[in-house]
Design a protein around this motif. Structure first.
Motif, PDB file in Angstrom:
ATOM      1  N   VAL A  36     -17.271   8.602   4.426  1.00  0.00           N
ATOM      2  CA  VAL A  36     -17.360   7.988   5.754  1.00  0.00           C
ATOM      3  C   VAL A  36     -17.447   6.477   5.625  1.00  0.00           C
ATOM      4  CG1 VAL A  36     -18.779   7.742   7.823  1.00  0.00           C
ATOM      5  CG2 VAL A  36     -18.429  10.004   6.831  1.00  0.00           C
ATOM      6  N   GLU A  37     -18.355   6.018   4.763  1.00  0.00           N
ATOM      7  CA  GLU A  37     -18.556   4.584   4.604  1.00  0.00           C
ATOM      8  C   GLU A  37     -17.318   3.918   4.022  1.00  0.00           C
ATOM      9  OE1 GLU A  37     -21.578   1.436   2.417  1.00  0.00           O
ATOM     10  OE2 GLU A  37     -21.848   3.589   2.156  1.00  0.00           O
ATOM     11  N   GLY A  38     -16.696   4.595   3.053  1.00  0.00           N
ATOM     12  CA  GLY A  38     -15.484   4.045   2.461  1.00  0.00           C
ATOM     13  C   GLY A  38     -14.391   3.855   3.488  1.00  0.00           C
ATOM     14  N   SER A  39     -14.225   4.841   4.364  1.00  0.00           N
ATOM     15  CA  SER A  39     -13.233   4.732   5.428  1.00  0.00           C
ATOM     16  C   SER A  39     -13.541   3.554   6.339  1.00  0.00           C
ATOM     17  CB  SER A  39     -13.207   6.023   6.249  1.00  0.00           C
ATOM     18  OG  SER A  39     -12.406   5.887   7.390  1.00  0.00           O
ATOM     19  N   ASP A  40     -14.805   3.389   6.718  1.00  0.00           N
ATOM     20  CA  ASP A  40     -15.201   2.279   7.586  1.00  0.00           C
ATOM     21  C   ASP A  40     -14.879   0.933   6.947  1.00  0.00           C
ATOM     22  OD1 ASP A  40     -16.134   4.022   9.471  1.00  0.00           O
ATOM     23  OD2 ASP A  40     -18.252   3.826   8.915  1.00  0.00           O
ATOM     24  N   GLU A  41     -15.232   0.775   5.666  1.00  0.00           N
ATOM     25  CA  GLU A  41     -15.016  -0.503   4.993  1.00  0.00           C
ATOM     26  C   GLU A  41     -13.526  -0.820   4.855  1.00  0.00           C
ATOM     27  OE1 GLU A  41     -17.235  -2.615   4.501  1.00  0.00           O
ATOM     28  OE2 GLU A  41     -18.978  -1.371   4.902  1.00  0.00           O
ATOM     29  N   ILE A  42     -12.723   0.205   4.564  1.00  0.00           N
ATOM     30  CA  ILE A  42     -11.280   0.000   4.435  1.00  0.00           C
ATOM     31  C   ILE A  42     -10.684  -0.452   5.765  1.00  0.00           C
ATOM     32  CG2 ILE A  42      -9.085   1.235   4.152  1.00  0.00           C
ATOM     33  CD1 ILE A  42     -10.409   2.764   1.845  1.00  0.00           C
ATOM     34  N   GLN A  43     -11.084   0.196   6.847  1.00  0.00           N
ATOM     35  CA  GLN A  43     -10.546  -0.177   8.160  1.00  0.00           C
ATOM     36  C   GLN A  43     -10.977  -1.585   8.569  1.00  0.00           C
ATOM     37  OE1 GLN A  43      -8.140   1.551   9.479  1.00  0.00           O
ATOM     38  NE2 GLN A  43      -8.432   2.922   7.737  1.00  0.00           N
ATOM     39  N   LYS A  44     -12.213  -1.975   8.244  1.00  0.00           N
ATOM     40  CA  LYS A  44     -12.670  -3.335   8.546  1.00  0.00           C
ATOM     41  C   LYS A  44     -11.836  -4.365   7.781  1.00  0.00           C
ATOM     42  CE  LYS A  44     -17.523  -2.048   9.386  1.00  0.00           C
ATOM     43  NZ  LYS A  44     -18.901  -2.108   8.812  1.00  0.00           N
ATOM     44  N   ALA A  45     -11.557  -4.066   6.498  1.00  0.00           N
ATOM     45  CA  ALA A  45     -10.767  -5.001   5.695  1.00  0.00           C
ATOM     46  C   ALA A  45      -9.344  -5.119   6.238  1.00  0.00           C
ATOM     47  CB  ALA A  45     -10.756  -4.549   4.238  1.00  0.00           C
ATOM     48  N   LEU A  46      -8.749  -3.990   6.600  1.00  0.00           N
ATOM     49  CA  LEU A  46      -7.388  -4.023   7.132  1.00  0.00           C
ATOM     50  C   LEU A  46      -7.328  -4.803   8.435  1.00  0.00           C
ATOM     51  CD1 LEU A  46      -6.137  -0.376   6.461  1.00  0.00           C
ATOM     52  CD2 LEU A  46      -5.544  -2.452   5.209  1.00  0.00           C
ATOM     53  N   ALA A  47      -8.359  -4.671   9.257  1.00  0.00           N
ATOM     54  CA  ALA A  47      -8.390  -5.372  10.545  1.00  0.00           C
ATOM     55  C   ALA A  47      -8.443  -6.885  10.356  1.00  0.00           C
ATOM     56  CB  ALA A  47      -9.584  -4.899  11.374  1.00  0.00           C
ATOM     57  N   LYS A  48      -9.054  -7.337   9.257  1.00  0.00           N
ATOM     58  CA  LYS A  48      -9.196  -8.775   9.015  1.00  0.00           C
ATOM     59  C   LYS A  48      -7.979  -9.383   8.312  1.00  0.00           C
ATOM     60  CE  LYS A  48     -13.251  -8.453   6.956  1.00  0.00           C
ATOM     61  NZ  LYS A  48     -14.469  -8.868   6.218  1.00  0.00           N
ATOM     62  N   ALA A  49      -7.173  -8.540   7.638  1.00  0.00           N
ATOM     63  CA  ALA A  49      -6.081  -9.048   6.815  1.00  0.00           C
ATOM     64  C   ALA A  49      -4.861  -9.402   7.654  1.00  0.00           C
ATOM     65  CB  ALA A  49      -5.698  -8.003   5.762  1.00  0.00           C
ATOM     66  N   LYS A  50      -4.152 -10.423   7.205  1.00  0.00           N
ATOM     67  CA  LYS A  50      -2.898 -10.817   7.847  1.00  0.00           C
ATOM     68  C   LYS A  50      -1.781 -10.705   6.822  1.00  0.00           C
ATOM     69  CE  LYS A  50      -4.968 -14.166  11.049  1.00  0.00           C
ATOM     70  NZ  LYS A  50      -4.995 -15.592  11.486  1.00  0.00           N
ATOM     71  N   THR A  51      -0.644 -10.147   7.260  1.00  0.00           N
ATOM     72  CA  THR A  51       0.516 -10.050   6.389  1.00  0.00           C
ATOM     73  C   THR A  51       1.441 -11.216   6.695  1.00  0.00           C
ATOM     74  OG1 THR A  51       0.383  -7.639   6.328  1.00  0.00           O
ATOM     75  CG2 THR A  51       2.473  -8.629   5.678  1.00  0.00           C
ATOM     76  N   GLU A  52       1.555 -12.143   5.755  1.00  0.00           N
ATOM     77  CA  GLU A  52       2.353 -13.344   5.965  1.00  0.00           C
ATOM     78  C   GLU A  52       3.612 -13.355   5.100  1.00  0.00           C
ATOM     79  OE1 GLU A  52      -0.828 -15.842   4.880  1.00  0.00           O
ATOM     80  OE2 GLU A  52      -1.472 -16.241   6.949  1.00  0.00           O
ATOM     81  N   ILE A  53       3.740 -12.361   4.221  1.00  0.00           N
ATOM     82  CA  ILE A  53       4.889 -12.261   3.329  1.00  0.00           C
ATOM     83  C   ILE A  53       5.472 -10.863   3.468  1.00  0.00           C
ATOM     84  CG2 ILE A  53       5.584 -12.171   0.895  1.00  0.00           C
ATOM     85  CD1 ILE A  53       3.683 -14.411   0.315  1.00  0.00           C
ATOM     86  N   SER A  54       6.780 -10.750   3.458  1.00  0.00           N
ATOM     87  CA  SER A  54       7.444  -9.454   3.579  1.00  0.00           C
ATOM     88  C   SER A  54       7.559  -8.800   2.201  1.00  0.00           C
ATOM     89  CB  SER A  54       8.832  -9.641   4.194  1.00  0.00           C
ATOM     90  OG  SER A  54       9.499  -8.409   4.291  1.00  0.00           O
ATOM     91  N   TYR A  55       6.967  -7.609   2.062  1.00  0.00           N
ATOM     92  CA  TYR A  55       7.014  -6.868   0.804  1.00  0.00           C
ATOM     93  C   TYR A  55       8.260  -5.978   0.742  1.00  0.00           C
ATOM     94  CZ  TYR A  55       2.240  -8.018  -0.715  1.00  0.00           C
ATOM     95  OH  TYR A  55       1.112  -8.656  -1.165  1.00  0.00           O
ATOM     96  N   PRO A  56       8.720  -5.626  -0.453  1.00  0.00           N
ATOM     97  CA  PRO A  56       9.856  -4.709  -0.580  1.00  0.00           C
ATOM     98  C   PRO A  56       9.538  -3.348   0.044  1.00  0.00           C
ATOM     99  CG  PRO A  56       9.347  -5.762  -2.686  1.00  0.00           C
ATOM    100  CD  PRO A  56       8.226  -6.093  -1.764  1.00  0.00           C
ATOM    101  N   LYS A  57      10.568  -2.707   0.589  1.00  0.00           N
ATOM    102  CA  LYS A  57      10.394  -1.393   1.214  1.00  0.00           C
ATOM    103  C   LYS A  57      10.544  -0.285   0.173  1.00  0.00           C
ATOM    104  CE  LYS A  57      10.092  -3.546   5.126  1.00  0.00           C
ATOM    105  NZ  LYS A  57       8.770  -3.757   5.759  1.00  0.00           N
ATOM    106  N   THR A  58       9.704  -0.370  -0.864  1.00  0.00           N
ATOM    107  CA  THR A  58       9.696   0.633  -1.935  1.00  0.00           C
ATOM    108  C   THR A  58       8.304   1.232  -2.032  1.00  0.00           C
ATOM    109  OG1 THR A  58       9.096  -1.042  -3.586  1.00  0.00           O
ATOM    110  CG2 THR A  58      11.457  -0.636  -3.236  1.00  0.00           C
ATOM    111  N   GLY A  59       8.187   2.305  -2.802  1.00  0.00           N
ATOM    112  CA  GLY A  59       6.873   2.924  -2.966  1.00  0.00           C
ATOM    113  C   GLY A  59       5.858   1.967  -3.553  1.00  0.00           C
ATOM    114  N   LEU A  60       6.235   1.274  -4.624  1.00  0.00           N
ATOM    115  CA  LEU A  60       5.304   0.328  -5.242  1.00  0.00           C
ATOM    116  C   LEU A  60       5.090  -0.873  -4.332  1.00  0.00           C
ATOM    117  CD1 LEU A  60       3.597  -0.396  -7.713  1.00  0.00           C
ATOM    118  CD2 LEU A  60       5.594  -1.592  -8.642  1.00  0.00           C
ATOM    119  N   GLY A  61       6.145  -1.328  -3.662  1.00  0.00           N
ATOM    120  CA  GLY A  61       5.999  -2.449  -2.745  1.00  0.00           C
ATOM    121  C   GLY A  61       4.989  -2.148  -1.650  1.00  0.00           C
ATOM    122  N   LYS A  62       5.054  -0.932  -1.110  1.00  0.00           N
ATOM    123  CA  LYS A  62       4.112  -0.527  -0.062  1.00  0.00           C
ATOM    124  C   LYS A  62       2.688  -0.491  -0.595  1.00  0.00           C
ATOM    125  CE  LYS A  62       3.181   3.224   3.219  1.00  0.00           C
ATOM    126  NZ  LYS A  62       3.610   4.554   3.708  1.00  0.00           N
TER     127      LYS A  62
END
Length: 346
Positions: A211-237
């Motif tokens: 439960v706590e791990g899920s909460d922390e992951i979602q908080k981090a994702l909410a704060k992050a900004k994607t400013e660079i386009s990553y490749p549309k591959t499995g490793l890129g994702k």
């Protein structure tokens, strides 16, 4: 249920929503995160990457004598230095080394090598001797020693299955395939009575960790900004997720992911070029992303495979070998080549 089997069952949540009763929140603990926390990202190349065609000893005549069918032309090799150079698909790796942000460790293997993919990966992941079998991974043991109490996001494994390297006594890591879908909802049954049963308390501790791990992951994702386009591959994702979690200040100590299909017994030239291109593009994008965010000094990326390939080609590809180069990428780096060039006569 055996404790270790329980960890195996509870450690992996690869998507969708997990329903848990609300009383599990009572067992959550607060963690303090710091932007100065440093982390390591491991990228495991599954299948035994051909190190000699990745970081190429082009100045050694034996390379072309023993690889008449798959040798990379000298003029195509990039980032040449001290008789070595990168596969032409690894232009980003050559750029990182020229900037002083990529070091190569030559000829890495382990004593009494085992050429089985699965056993070699197990030896790498547990840090065992060839004849030794361990139940916990070397990173799992590190996380057990690092945290006084269990830390649900000490390690993040971006994959569909658990990784033995992160397995420890305590639940200090989480395996997740898609962090954006790793959301845990809680039921609202307020009439549940807490038990004094220690085994049940242990179960609740593990569930609360998720439960706590899920909460922390979602908080981090909410704060992050994607400013660079990553490749549309499995490793890129996967590396895009890792970049988001780091920029979102999740501050996990260890991130782990993998890229497969490096078992190039046949049609190696085309297959290896495609896999190295996927690796190069994803890693160089992550590097650029972290550098732009001024986080490169806090992150070290380690790229390795369970073994290398034999020097002599088999006509169309290469068979299982032993040692291979490792690549270490990060801001605290000097771009060195550590160790001697491969001895192709041995």
């Amino acid at each position: 249920m055996d404790r270790r089997k329980f960890f195996k069952l509870t450690g992996t949540y690869t998507g969708g929503s997990l329903l848990l009763p609300s009383f599990l929140h009572a067992f959550s603990t607060q963690n303090t995160f710091s932007l100065q926390e440093k982390s390591v990202i491991f990228i495991q190349l599954n299948g035994g990457n051909d190190g000699l065609n990745t970081f190429i000893p082009f100045d050694n005549p034996l390379y072309y004598d023993l690889r008449p069918n798959i040798g990379i032309a000298k003029d195509d090799i990039v980032g040449k230095t001290k008789g070595m150079g990168f596969h032409p698909a690894l232009k980003g790796f050559a750029t990182m080394q020229a900037a002083g942000h990529l070091s190569v460790i030559q000829n890495v293997g382990y004593p009494e090598p085992n050429r089985s993919h699965f056993r070699s990966q197990e030896i790498w992941q547990t840090g065992s001797a060839s004849s030794q079998y361990l139940n916990e991974g070397w990173l799992g043991r590190y996380l057990d020693a690092h945290y006084n109490e269990h830390h649900p996001t000490g390690g993040i494994n971006l994959d569909a299955i658990d990784n033995l390297a992160l397995k420890g006594i305590e639940p200090n890591s989480i395996t997740v395939k898609d962090p954006n879908r790793f959301k845990i909802r809680n039921t609202s049954d307020e009439n549940v009575q807490l038990s004094e049963n220690p085994q049940l308390d242990f179960v609740r501790k593990i569930a609360a960790s998720v439960v706590e791990g899920s909460d922390e992951i979602q908080k981090a994702l909410a704060k992050a900004k994607t400013e660079i386009s990553y490749p549309k591959t499995g490793l890129g994702k996967n590396l895009e997720w890792i970049g988001k979690l780091i920029k979102g200040n999740l501050n996990s100590k260890v991130y782990y992911t993998s890229l497969g299909s490096f078992d190039t017994h046949d049609n190696q030239l085309a297959l290896h070029k495609n896999k190295l291109s996927e690796l190069n593009d994803a890693v160089f994008t992550l590097y650029s992303d972290l550098k732009q965010a001024e986080l490169l000094p806090y992150v070290t990326v380690v790229v390795f495979s369970e073994f290398g390939r034999r020097v002599k080609d088999n006509g169309k590809g290469t068979d299982h070998g032993t040692a291979a180069p490792m690549f270490i990428i990060g801001g605290n780096n000097k771009g060195n080549i550590i160790g001697n060039n491969p001895n192709l006569a041995d």
